[in-house]
Design a protein around this motif. Structure first.
Motif, PDB file in Angstrom:
ATOM      1  N   ARG A 189       0.829  -1.207   0.000  1.00 28.85           N
ATOM      2  CA  ARG A 189       0.000   0.000   0.000  1.00 28.85           C
ATOM      3  C   ARG A 189       0.859   1.251   0.000  1.00 28.85           C
ATOM      4  O   ARG A 189       0.618   2.193  -0.765  1.00 28.85           O
ATOM      5  N   VAL A 190       1.885   1.266   0.847  1.00 27.46           N
ATOM      6  CA  VAL A 190       2.765   2.430   0.922  1.00 27.46           C
ATOM      7  C   VAL A 190       3.500   2.638  -0.397  1.00 27.46           C
ATOM      8  O   VAL A 190       3.614   3.775  -0.900  1.00 27.46           O
ATOM      9  N   SER A 191       3.997   1.553  -0.989  1.00 25.79           N
ATOM     10  CA  SER A 191       4.735   1.676  -2.250  1.00 25.79           C
ATOM     11  C   SER A 191       3.849   2.235  -3.358  1.00 25.79           C
ATOM     12  O   SER A 191       4.284   3.087  -4.146  1.00 25.79           O
ATOM     13  N   LEU A 192       2.604   1.769  -3.427  1.00 26.62           N
ATOM     14  CA  LEU A 192       1.699   2.268  -4.461  1.00 26.62           C
ATOM     15  C   LEU A 192       1.321   3.725  -4.209  1.00 26.62           C
ATOM     16  O   LEU A 192       1.220   4.520  -5.156  1.00 26.62           O
ATOM     17  N   ILE A 193       1.112   4.091  -2.944  1.00 28.03           N
ATOM     18  CA  ILE A 193       0.776   5.480  -2.636  1.00 28.03           C
ATOM     19  C   ILE A 193       1.930   6.398  -3.018  1.00 28.03           C
ATOM     20  O   ILE A 193       1.736   7.431  -3.679  1.00 28.03           O
ATOM     21  N   VAL A 194       3.138   6.025  -2.617  1.00 25.91           N
ATOM     22  CA  VAL A 194       4.302   6.850  -2.931  1.00 25.91           C
ATOM     23  C   VAL A 194       4.560   6.878  -4.434  1.00 25.91           C
ATOM     24  O   VAL A 194       4.813   7.944  -5.016  1.00 25.91           O
ATOM     25  N   GLY A 195       4.504   5.707  -5.078  1.00 34.68           N
ATOM     26  CA  GLY A 195       4.788   5.654  -6.503  1.00 34.68           C
ATOM     27  C   GLY A 195       3.771   6.409  -7.334  1.00 34.68           C
ATOM     28  O   GLY A 195       4.134   7.275  -8.151  1.00 34.68           O
ATOM     29  N   LEU A 196       2.492   6.120  -7.125  1.00 34.97           N
ATOM     30  CA  LEU A 196       1.450   6.781  -7.902  1.00 34.97           C
ATOM     31  C   LEU A 196       1.343   8.264  -7.551  1.00 34.97           C
ATOM     32  O   LEU A 196       1.115   9.110  -8.429  1.00 34.97           O
ATOM     33  N   GLY A 197       1.502   8.590  -6.259  1.00 34.15           N
ATOM     34  CA  GLY A 197       1.395   9.987  -5.849  1.00 34.15           C
ATOM     35  C   GLY A 197       2.503  10.857  -6.418  1.00 34.15           C
ATOM     36  O   GLY A 197       2.250  11.918  -7.000  1.00 34.15           O
ATOM     37  N   SER A 198       3.744  10.417  -6.263  1.00 37.38           N
ATOM     38  CA  SER A 198       4.869  11.226  -6.741  1.00 37.38           C
ATOM     39  C   SER A 198       4.881  11.329  -8.257  1.00 37.38           C
ATOM     40  O   SER A 198       5.115  12.412  -8.811  1.00 37.38           O
ATOM     41  N   VAL A 199       4.609  10.233  -8.944  1.00 37.83           N
ATOM     42  CA  VAL A 199       4.592  10.277 -10.412  1.00 37.83           C
ATOM     43  C   VAL A 199       3.379  11.063 -10.905  1.00 37.83           C
ATOM     44  O   VAL A 199       3.458  11.753 -11.928  1.00 37.83           O
ATOM     45  N   GLY A 200       2.242  10.975 -10.193  1.00 36.20           N
ATOM     46  CA  GLY A 200       1.083  11.772 -10.578  1.00 36.20           C
ATOM     47  C   GLY A 200       1.372  13.263 -10.497  1.00 36.20           C
ATOM     48  O   GLY A 200       1.004  14.033 -11.395  1.00 36.20           O
ATOM     49  N   ILE A 201       2.041  13.678  -9.418  1.00 38.56           N
ATOM     50  CA  ILE A 201       2.422  15.088  -9.294  1.00 38.56           C
ATOM     51  C   ILE A 201       3.411  15.472 -10.386  1.00 38.56           C
ATOM     52  O   ILE A 201       3.281  16.518 -11.033  1.00 38.56           O
ATOM     53  N   GLY A 202       4.401  14.613 -10.600  1.00 36.89           N
ATOM     54  CA  GLY A 202       5.381  14.895 -11.647  1.00 36.89           C
ATOM     55  C   GLY A 202       4.762  14.947 -13.023  1.00 36.89           C
ATOM     56  O   GLY A 202       5.133  15.779 -13.863  1.00 36.89           O
ATOM     57  N   LEU A 203       3.784  14.059 -13.276  1.00 32.86           N
ATOM     58  CA  LEU A 203       3.126  14.037 -14.581  1.00 32.86           C
ATOM     59  C   LEU A 203       2.293  15.294 -14.798  1.00 32.86           C
ATOM     60  O   LEU A 203       2.322  15.895 -15.887  1.00 32.86           O
ATOM     61  N   ALA A 204       1.546  15.711 -13.767  1.00 29.54           N
ATOM     62  CA  ALA A 204       0.693  16.898 -13.909  1.00 29.54           C
ATOM     63  C   ALA A 204       1.528  18.165 -14.098  1.00 29.54           C
ATOM     64  O   ALA A 204       1.304  18.944 -15.042  1.00 29.54           O
ATOM     65  N   VAL A 205       2.505  18.364 -13.207  1.00 25.43           N
ATOM     66  CA  VAL A 205       3.312  19.585 -13.278  1.00 25.43           C
ATOM     67  C   VAL A 205       4.255  19.545 -14.483  1.00 25.43           C
ATOM     68  O   VAL A 205       4.373  20.517 -15.232  1.00 25.43           O
ATOM     69  N   GLY A 206       4.920  18.412 -14.673  1.00 25.18           N
ATOM     70  CA  GLY A 206       5.881  18.313 -15.764  1.00 25.18           C
ATOM     71  C   GLY A 206       5.246  18.449 -17.132  1.00 25.18           C
ATOM     72  O   GLY A 206       5.843  19.034 -18.051  1.00 25.18           O
ATOM     73  N   THR A 207       4.037  17.919 -17.301  1.00 22.91           N
ATOM     74  CA  THR A 207       3.364  18.026 -18.597  1.00 22.91           C
ATOM     75  C   THR A 207       3.062  19.475 -18.933  1.00 22.91           C
ATOM     76  O   THR A 207       3.322  19.940 -20.060  1.00 22.91           O
ATOM     77  N   ILE A 208       2.501  20.223 -17.971  1.00 25.61           N
ATOM     78  CA  ILE A 208       2.158  21.624 -18.215  1.00 25.61           C
ATOM     79  C   ILE A 208       3.417  22.439 -18.518  1.00 25.61           C
ATOM     80  O   ILE A 208       3.468  23.202 -19.504  1.00 25.61           O
ATOM     81  N   VAL A 209       4.451  22.262 -17.694  1.00 28.01           N
ATOM     82  CA  VAL A 209       5.673  23.045 -17.881  1.00 28.01           C
ATOM     83  C   VAL A 209       6.356  22.680 -19.197  1.00 28.01           C
ATOM     84  O   VAL A 209       6.831  23.552 -19.937  1.00 28.01           O
ATOM     85  N   GLY A 210       6.387  21.384 -19.504  1.00 26.27           N
ATOM     86  CA  GLY A 210       7.021  20.958 -20.749  1.00 26.27           C
ATOM     87  C   GLY A 210       6.259  21.427 -21.972  1.00 26.27           C
ATOM     88  O   GLY A 210       6.869  21.797 -22.989  1.00 26.27           O
ATOM     89  N   LEU A 211       4.932  21.421 -21.918  1.00 27.68           N
ATOM     90  CA  LEU A 211       4.126  21.926 -23.033  1.00 27.68           C
ATOM     91  C   LEU A 211       4.418  23.403 -23.294  1.00 27.68           C
ATOM     92  O   LEU A 211       4.623  23.814 -24.444  1.00 27.68           O
TER      93      LEU A 211
END
Length: 355
Positions: A150-172
């Motif tokens: 549970r912890v691994s999925l929360i950390v993995g999905l949470g951190s990558v979700g934040i990176g995907l949302a912010v990184g996509t906007i900034v990269g675009l």
């Protein structure tokens, strides 16, 4: 012509002339045979050979997993056809199983972590209420492993979700407007990626503590520049395409071009790459916990904390299941995420289309 019509109406001739059917039949029986051999080997390892020499345990365990996994793969080919990639489907099944256990744990099952000093370092036994054994203080290894998932999925999905949302906007934005915007973007991402990641994570955890939220935010700082650079590279490619030029000629605003024309094309390769990054983040979180600077092991068990107990020679020698169980779970989860990500990339990238 008569011979051809007879052959076409004869089921035996049709069976002989259909190589796909023969392959499916062969895969079916061979898959069943491998599972029939592999499953008993795993049972023997867990219940009979647990106290034997380590090299014998490793050989039997590897043989058992090889038989079960390859057997399941052949059964998948027998049911869905030889064109199907069984590794991808097995990976999807494994991630689904992990998610089911995590949801059951959130519902109140598998959450018991009471110490029982009378049953310390009990080996795995399927016939008991602790099928995966207990640790040094008598806590359930299975319950800890599920909470670690549970912890691994929360950390993995949470951190990558934040990176995907912010990184996509900034990269675009950086890839579309170019100029000074792209220059600032390159400087920031290069600076973050050039800084030693381990030292950065150590510093953040030391200052703000080792909670799940802090570790998730710290790892998201490393995923933002990676996802941003990938979004920028894809934006540069699609910004020069004809449909973007046509949208500009028709007077479309920059925001419409970015979010209605370019972003849908950039999102698919980013999503496939994000699955692979989740696997990397899970390993990173486990590494921090193993080194003792990650999530607090007293409040929240993780796979890294469980593996860390194996640093003591007596634990690894007397109770190897304490390390073996979380290690295997993490290996299978990371392997499955990598395989799913590669399959999605091959599905969405025309240059690598294989599925």
């Amino acid at each position: 012509m008569a011979d051809v019509s007879v052959a076409a109406s004869d089921p035996v001739m049709i069976h002989i002339a259909d190589p796909e059917r023969r392959r499916r039949t062969r895969n079916l029986w061979e898959g069943i045979a491998r599972i029939v051999v592999g499953a008993p080997l795993l049972v023997v390892q867990l219940n009979v050979l647990y106290d034997s020499t380590p090299w014998l345990q490793v050989i039997v365990t590897l043989a058992a997993f090889y038989g079960i996994v390859t057997g399941l793969g052949m059964l998948i080919k027998a049911v869905f056809g030889s064109h199907v990639d069984p590794a991808t489907w097995l990976s999807v099944v494994w991630i689904a199983v992990v998610l089911v256990f995590v949801f059951l744990q959130l519902g109140g099952l598998f959450d018991g972590l009471t110490a029982d000093f009378d049953n310390r370092q009990q080996p795995p036994e399927f016939s008991t209420h602790e099928p995966l054994g207990t640790d040094r203080v008598g806590k359930s290894v299975m319950n800890q492993a599920i909470q670690g998932a549970r912890v691994s999925l929360i950390v993995g999905l949470g951190s990558v979700g934040i990176g995907l949302a912010v990184g996509t906007i900034v990269g675009l934005v950086a890839g579309f407007f170019r100029g000074p915007t792209e220059g600032v973007f390159n400087i920031l991402t290069d600076s973050i990626l050039a800084f030693p990641a381990l030292i950065l994570l150590f510093t953040i955890v030391a200052i703000f503590g080792g909670s799940v939220l802090v570790v998730t935010l710290a790892l998201s700082m490393l995923s933002i520049p990676t996802m941003g650079r990938l979004a920028r590279a894809n934006t540069l490619t699609f910004a020069a395409r004809e449909f973007v030029t046509a949208a500009k000629a028709m007077g479309a605003s920059n925001s419409r071009i970015l979010f209605r024309e370019i972003m849908p094309n950039v999102a698919l390769p980013l999503a496939s790459y994000a699955v692979i990054i989740v696997a990397v983040v899970i390993v990173a979180e486990a590494s921090l916990s193993f080194l003792g600077v990650g999530i607090d092991p007293i409040r929240t068990p993780t796979w890294g904390n469980m593996i860390s107990e194996g640093r003591q020679h007596t634990v690894l020698q007397d109770a190897p299941h304490i390390v073996f169980v979380p290690g295997v779970l993490m290996f299978l989860t990371v392997l499955s995420l990598n395989r799913i990500g590669e399959s999605l990339r091959g599905l969405w990238d025309p240059r690598e289309a294989k599925l």
